[in-house]
Scaffold this motif. Structure first.
Motif, PDB file in Angstrom:
ATOM      1  N   ARG A  79       0.843  -1.193   0.000  1.00  0.00           N
ATOM      2  CA  ARG A  79       0.000   0.000   0.000  1.00  0.00           C
ATOM      3  C   ARG A  79       0.877   1.241   0.000  1.00  0.00           C
ATOM      4  NH1 ARG A  79      -3.653  -2.356   4.990  1.00  0.00           N
ATOM      5  NH2 ARG A  79      -5.089  -3.645   3.771  1.00  0.00           N
ATOM      6  N   PRO A  80       0.347   2.349  -0.505  1.00  0.00           N
ATOM      7  CA  PRO A  80       1.135   3.590  -0.485  1.00  0.00           C
ATOM      8  C   PRO A  80       1.424   4.011   0.949  1.00  0.00           C
ATOM      9  CG  PRO A  80      -1.155   4.021  -1.105  1.00  0.00           C
ATOM     10  CD  PRO A  80      -0.975   2.534  -1.125  1.00  0.00           C
ATOM     11  N   SER A  81       2.601   4.577   1.174  1.00  0.00           N
ATOM     12  CA  SER A  81       3.007   4.962   2.518  1.00  0.00           C
ATOM     13  C   SER A  81       3.133   6.469   2.698  1.00  0.00           C
ATOM     14  CB  SER A  81       4.346   4.300   2.875  1.00  0.00           C
ATOM     15  OG  SER A  81       5.342   4.672   1.932  1.00  0.00           O
ATOM     16  N   VAL A  82       2.891   7.222   1.619  1.00  0.00           N
ATOM     17  CA  VAL A  82       2.956   8.689   1.697  1.00  0.00           C
ATOM     18  C   VAL A  82       1.686   9.255   1.077  1.00  0.00           C
ATOM     19  CG1 VAL A  82       4.219  10.758   1.023  1.00  0.00           C
ATOM     20  CG2 VAL A  82       5.470   8.653   1.537  1.00  0.00           C
ATOM     21  N   PRO A  83       0.954  10.111   1.799  1.00  0.00           N
ATOM     22  CA  PRO A  83      -0.315  10.649   1.270  1.00  0.00           C
ATOM     23  C   PRO A  83      -0.086  11.765   0.265  1.00  0.00           C
ATOM     24  CG  PRO A  83       0.131  11.624   3.392  1.00  0.00           C
ATOM     25  CD  PRO A  83       1.227  10.618   3.162  1.00  0.00           C
ATOM     26  N   PRO A  84      -1.085  12.038  -0.569  1.00  0.00           N
ATOM     27  CA  PRO A  84      -1.005  13.201  -1.460  1.00  0.00           C
ATOM     28  C   PRO A  84      -1.058  14.493  -0.646  1.00  0.00           C
ATOM     29  CG  PRO A  84      -2.737  11.660  -2.143  1.00  0.00           C
ATOM     30  CD  PRO A  84      -2.313  11.263  -0.769  1.00  0.00           C
ATOM     31  N   GLU A  85      -0.592  15.561  -1.259  1.00  0.00           N
ATOM     32  CA  GLU A  85      -0.665  16.863  -0.600  1.00  0.00           C
ATOM     33  C   GLU A  85      -2.091  17.410  -0.670  1.00  0.00           C
ATOM     34  OE1 GLU A  85       1.672  18.552   1.016  1.00  0.00           O
ATOM     35  OE2 GLU A  85       3.197  16.999   0.700  1.00  0.00           O
ATOM     36  N   ALA A  86      -2.454  18.214   0.302  1.00  0.00           N
ATOM     37  CA  ALA A  86      -3.762  18.881   0.295  1.00  0.00           C
ATOM     38  C   ALA A  86      -3.658  20.126  -0.579  1.00  0.00           C
ATOM     39  CB  ALA A  86      -4.178  19.252   1.704  1.00  0.00           C
ATOM     40  N   ALA A  87      -4.276  20.074  -1.758  1.00  0.00           N
ATOM     41  CA  ALA A  87      -4.178  21.195  -2.705  1.00  0.00           C
ATOM     42  C   ALA A  87      -4.919  22.430  -2.206  1.00  0.00           C
ATOM     43  CB  ALA A  87      -4.708  20.755  -4.068  1.00  0.00           C
ATOM     44  N   GLN A  88      -5.998  22.205  -1.457  1.00  0.00           N
ATOM     45  CA  GLN A  88      -6.794  23.307  -0.919  1.00  0.00           C
ATOM     46  C   GLN A  88      -6.921  23.144   0.599  1.00  0.00           C
ATOM     47  OE1 GLN A  88     -10.409  22.869  -3.221  1.00  0.00           O
ATOM     48  NE2 GLN A  88      -9.660  24.236  -4.811  1.00  0.00           N
ATOM     49  N   PRO A  89      -5.891  23.499   1.345  1.00  0.00           N
ATOM     50  CA  PRO A  89      -5.893  23.284   2.805  1.00  0.00           C
ATOM     51  C   PRO A  89      -7.059  23.983   3.501  1.00  0.00           C
ATOM     52  CG  PRO A  89      -3.711  23.916   2.022  1.00  0.00           C
ATOM     53  CD  PRO A  89      -4.660  24.147   0.880  1.00  0.00           C
ATOM     54  N   VAL A  90      -7.443  23.411   4.632  1.00  0.00           N
ATOM     55  CA  VAL A  90      -8.500  23.985   5.463  1.00  0.00           C
ATOM     56  C   VAL A  90      -7.932  24.214   6.868  1.00  0.00           C
ATOM     57  CG1 VAL A  90     -10.790  23.650   6.454  1.00  0.00           C
ATOM     58  CG2 VAL A  90     -10.292  22.779   4.163  1.00  0.00           C
ATOM     59  N   ASP A  91      -8.093  25.405   7.393  1.00  0.00           N
ATOM     60  CA  ASP A  91      -7.604  25.708   8.742  1.00  0.00           C
ATOM     61  C   ASP A  91      -8.639  25.244   9.762  1.00  0.00           C
ATOM     62  OD1 ASP A  91      -6.333  26.616  10.963  1.00  0.00           O
ATOM     63  OD2 ASP A  91      -6.564  28.756  10.522  1.00  0.00           O
ATOM     64  N   LEU A  92      -8.272  24.262  10.567  1.00  0.00           N
ATOM     65  CA  LEU A  92      -9.202  23.694  11.539  1.00  0.00           C
ATOM     66  C   LEU A  92      -9.110  24.344  12.912  1.00  0.00           C
ATOM     67  CD1 LEU A  92      -8.679  19.908  10.692  1.00  0.00           C
ATOM     68  CD2 LEU A  92     -10.520  21.399   9.883  1.00  0.00           C
ATOM     69  N   ARG A  93      -8.181  25.254  13.103  1.00  0.00           N
ATOM     70  CA  ARG A  93      -7.977  25.851  14.429  1.00  0.00           C
ATOM     71  C   ARG A  93      -9.224  26.522  15.005  1.00  0.00           C
ATOM     72  NH1 ARG A  93      -2.681  29.308  13.263  1.00  0.00           N
ATOM     73  NH2 ARG A  93      -3.908  29.611  11.357  1.00  0.00           N
ATOM     74  N   PRO A  94     -10.039  27.220  14.191  1.00  0.00           N
ATOM     75  CA  PRO A  94     -11.235  27.858  14.777  1.00  0.00           C
ATOM     76  C   PRO A  94     -12.268  26.867  15.313  1.00  0.00           C
ATOM     77  CG  PRO A  94     -10.670  28.855  12.656  1.00  0.00           C
ATOM     78  CD  PRO A  94      -9.854  27.609  12.778  1.00  0.00           C
TER      79      PRO A  94
END
Length: 207
Positions: A44-59
């Motif tokens: 199985r793949p061991s490295v995930p794809p990058e998040a092209a459109q990140p979401v800030d979850l801090r709030p």
């Protein structure tokens, strides 16, 4: 004088026999890499794809339960939210019930976790090929790459996906969302419900 005349045919015969021994069916086979290639391709793949459109979850860390509306909770058929479920320090919201019937007790636990560090999706990928030290079987029997509202994600289950299932979404910047469920019964739609819940959580986080 006849002896020199016989030397040439003997030399030709010896050469022919030598060539036949090199090109015949008894010659050693060419090494094959088929088995190695097959083994590597099943990993199985061991490295995930990058998040092209990140979401800030801090709030949303302090109010994780608010990421799912009451109507959505009803549509997902989640049990009542437990008083311990909304933990403002851990970013966790839980829904739990213990249903008892004659001779049977079934528990249902659904858990939403907002993770701000540690890159949970990368951790999921790193663990995708882990083996049980005793049986040498894969610890995660089910592992599927997914895309949740444009974000990289993975669905996994240790045993029966109808009894336990987790969806982890990579939000970028080492943040992530985990939506998991475990039940003492069997629900063929359990994983799909967690996928739907994760989609709604991402929608709410973006809004």
């Amino acid at each position: 004088m006849p002896r020199p005349a016989l030397a040439l045919p003997v030399l030709i015969l010896v050469t022919a026999v030598s060539m036949a021994s090199c090109t015949g069916t008894d010659a050693p086979p060419t090494p094959s890499t088929t088995s190695t290639t097959t083994t590597e391709s099943t990993l199985r793949p061991s490295v995930p794809p990058e998040a092209a459109q990140p979401v800030d979850l801090r709030p949303h860390r302090l109010q994780p339960c608010a990421l799912l509306s009451k109507d959505q909770v009803t549509e997902l058929d989640l049990p009542p939210q437990t008083s311990e479920g909304a933990n403002t320090e851990s970013g966790i919201c839980e829904w739990f019930t213990n249903q008892s019937a004659p001779g049977r007790t079934e528990t249902y636990l659904f858990r939403l976790e907002i993770i701000l560090s540690g890159d949970p999706l990368a951790e999921v990928y790193r663990e995708s090929n882990d083996l049980n030290a005793t049986t040498k079987d894969l610890i995660w029997q089910v592992f599927e790459e997914r895309t949740i509202r444009g974000l990289p994600a993975a669905l996994r289950s240790r045993f029966d996906p109808a009894a336990s299932c987790e969806v982890v979404v990579g939000a970028g910047s080492t943040q992530g969302i985990s939506m998991s469920a475990s039940t003492g019964g069997s629900d063929p739609e359990l994983c799909q419900r967690m996928v739907t819940a994760a989609e709604w959580v991402v929608d709410a986080a973006r809004a």
